[in-house]
Design a protein around this motif. Structure first.
Motif, mmCIF file in Angstrom:
data_model
loop_
_atom_site.group_PDB
_atom_site.id
_atom_site.type_symbol
_atom_site.label_atom_id
_atom_site.label_comp_id
_atom_site.label_asym_id
_atom_site.label_seq_id
_atom_site.Cartn_x
_atom_site.Cartn_y
_atom_site.Cartn_z
ATOM 1 N N UNK A 172 110.787 36.321 84.929
ATOM 2 C CA UNK A 172 110.932 35.339 86.009
ATOM 3 C C UNK A 172 110.316 35.861 87.303
ATOM 4 N N UNK A 173 110.578 37.108 87.623
ATOM 5 C CA UNK A 173 110.013 37.704 88.832
ATOM 6 C C UNK A 173 108.503 37.864 88.695
ATOM 7 N N UNK A 174 108.035 38.207 87.492
ATOM 8 C CA UNK A 174 106.593 38.341 87.293
ATOM 9 C C UNK A 174 105.914 36.978 87.429
ATOM 10 N N UNK A 175 106.568 35.914 86.976
ATOM 11 C CA UNK A 175 106.016 34.566 87.134
ATOM 12 C C UNK A 175 105.863 34.224 88.614
ATOM 13 N N UNK A 176 106.796 34.675 89.436
ATOM 14 C CA UNK A 176 106.692 34.472 90.884
ATOM 15 C C UNK A 176 105.455 35.202 91.427
ATOM 16 N N UNK A 177 105.229 36.424 90.966
ATOM 17 C CA UNK A 177 104.048 37.186 91.373
ATOM 18 C C UNK A 177 102.770 36.432 90.988
ATOM 19 N N UNK A 178 102.699 35.955 89.753
ATOM 20 C CA UNK A 178 101.508 35.247 89.266
ATOM 21 C C UNK A 178 101.264 33.995 90.107
ATOM 22 N N UNK A 179 102.325 33.267 90.411
ATOM 23 C CA UNK A 179 102.209 32.043 91.209
ATOM 24 C C UNK A 179 101.633 32.339 92.594
ATOM 25 N N UNK A 180 102.006 33.465 93.171
ATOM 26 C CA UNK A 180 101.535 33.817 94.513
ATOM 27 C C UNK A 180 100.177 34.514 94.499
ATOM 28 N N UNK A 181 99.937 35.352 93.502
ATOM 29 C CA UNK A 181 98.704 36.141 93.498
ATOM 30 C C UNK A 181 97.494 35.299 93.106
ATOM 31 N N UNK A 227 101.178 52.683 75.353
ATOM 32 C CA UNK A 227 101.604 52.100 74.075
ATOM 33 C C UNK A 227 102.618 50.964 74.222
ATOM 34 N N UNK A 228 103.487 51.012 75.206
ATOM 35 C CA UNK A 228 104.510 49.973 75.342
ATOM 36 C C UNK A 228 104.085 48.788 76.185
ATOM 37 N N UNK A 229 102.851 48.770 76.649
ATOM 38 C CA UNK A 229 102.403 47.694 77.533
ATOM 39 C C UNK A 229 102.428 46.349 76.807
ATOM 40 N N UNK A 230 102.916 45.324 77.517
ATOM 41 C CA UNK A 230 102.859 43.975 76.975
ATOM 42 C C UNK A 230 101.993 43.071 77.855
ATOM 43 N N UNK A 231 101.201 43.708 78.721
ATOM 44 C CA UNK A 231 100.263 42.970 79.557
ATOM 45 C C UNK A 231 99.115 43.883 79.962
ATOM 46 N N UNK A 232 97.909 43.381 79.820
ATOM 47 C CA UNK A 232 96.717 44.060 80.318
ATOM 48 C C UNK A 232 95.876 43.004 81.031
ATOM 49 N N UNK A 289 106.285 42.777 94.477
ATOM 50 C CA UNK A 289 106.873 41.888 93.468
ATOM 51 C C UNK A 289 106.439 42.356 92.080
ATOM 52 N N UNK A 290 105.130 42.640 91.927
ATOM 53 C CA UNK A 290 104.615 43.109 90.626
ATOM 54 C C UNK A 290 105.333 44.374 90.192
ATOM 55 N N UNK A 291 105.477 45.315 91.099
ATOM 56 C CA UNK A 291 106.133 46.581 90.756
ATOM 57 C C UNK A 291 107.602 46.391 90.383
ATOM 58 N N UNK A 292 108.285 45.462 91.046
ATOM 59 C CA UNK A 292 109.699 45.217 90.740
ATOM 60 C C UNK A 292 109.865 44.524 89.389
ATOM 61 N N UNK A 293 108.817 43.825 88.930
ATOM 62 C CA UNK A 293 108.907 43.070 87.684
ATOM 63 C C UNK A 293 108.371 43.822 86.473
ATOM 64 N N UNK A 294 107.845 45.044 86.680
ATOM 65 C CA UNK A 294 107.209 45.781 85.591
ATOM 66 C C UNK A 294 107.646 47.242 85.557
#
Length: 113
Positions: free
Chosen positions: A20-29, A54-59, A85-90
């Protein structure tokens, strides 16, 4: 820096832990990225992480008109606020800024040299 015709790139991997927080970042960025001349060049939500990713779910790869534009965008006050925001969501995020090939290198490659 800023070889003739060379683009600048942001390359990032992370594990999104708060969608949810990452979606906020995407909406703003997204709109901000367009304002500074950047575009999302590639995105993968199932990357094959290697060597500490190895554990990344986004690139994500973002492209800018030049290396200077990529660095200036990252260092801007606006992006520094958005990155909170990105750092708090990842977790386990990596972030690299690099310069692409210049026009001469592209031409040599096209000619097989």
């Amino acid at each position: 820096m800023d070889k003739k015709g060379a683009k600048g790139y942001w390359i990032s991997t992370s594990t999104v832990t708060n969608p949810a927080l990452f979606a906020e970042y995407v909406e703003k960025v997204g709109p901000w990225l367009k304002e500074v001349g950047g575009v999302v060049f590639a995105k993968d939500t199932e990357p094959q992480g290697k060597e500490k990713t190895e554990g990344a779910n986004l690139a994500v790869i973002c492209e800018f008109p030049s290396m200077r534009a990529a660095v200036d965008a990252y260092e801007s006050a606006e992006y520094q606020e958005l990155s909170k925001i990105r750092n708090a969501a990842t977790e386990n995020a990596t972030f690299t800024i690099m310069e692409g090939m210049d026009e001469a290198a592209k031409l040599r490659r096209a000619m097989g040299k």
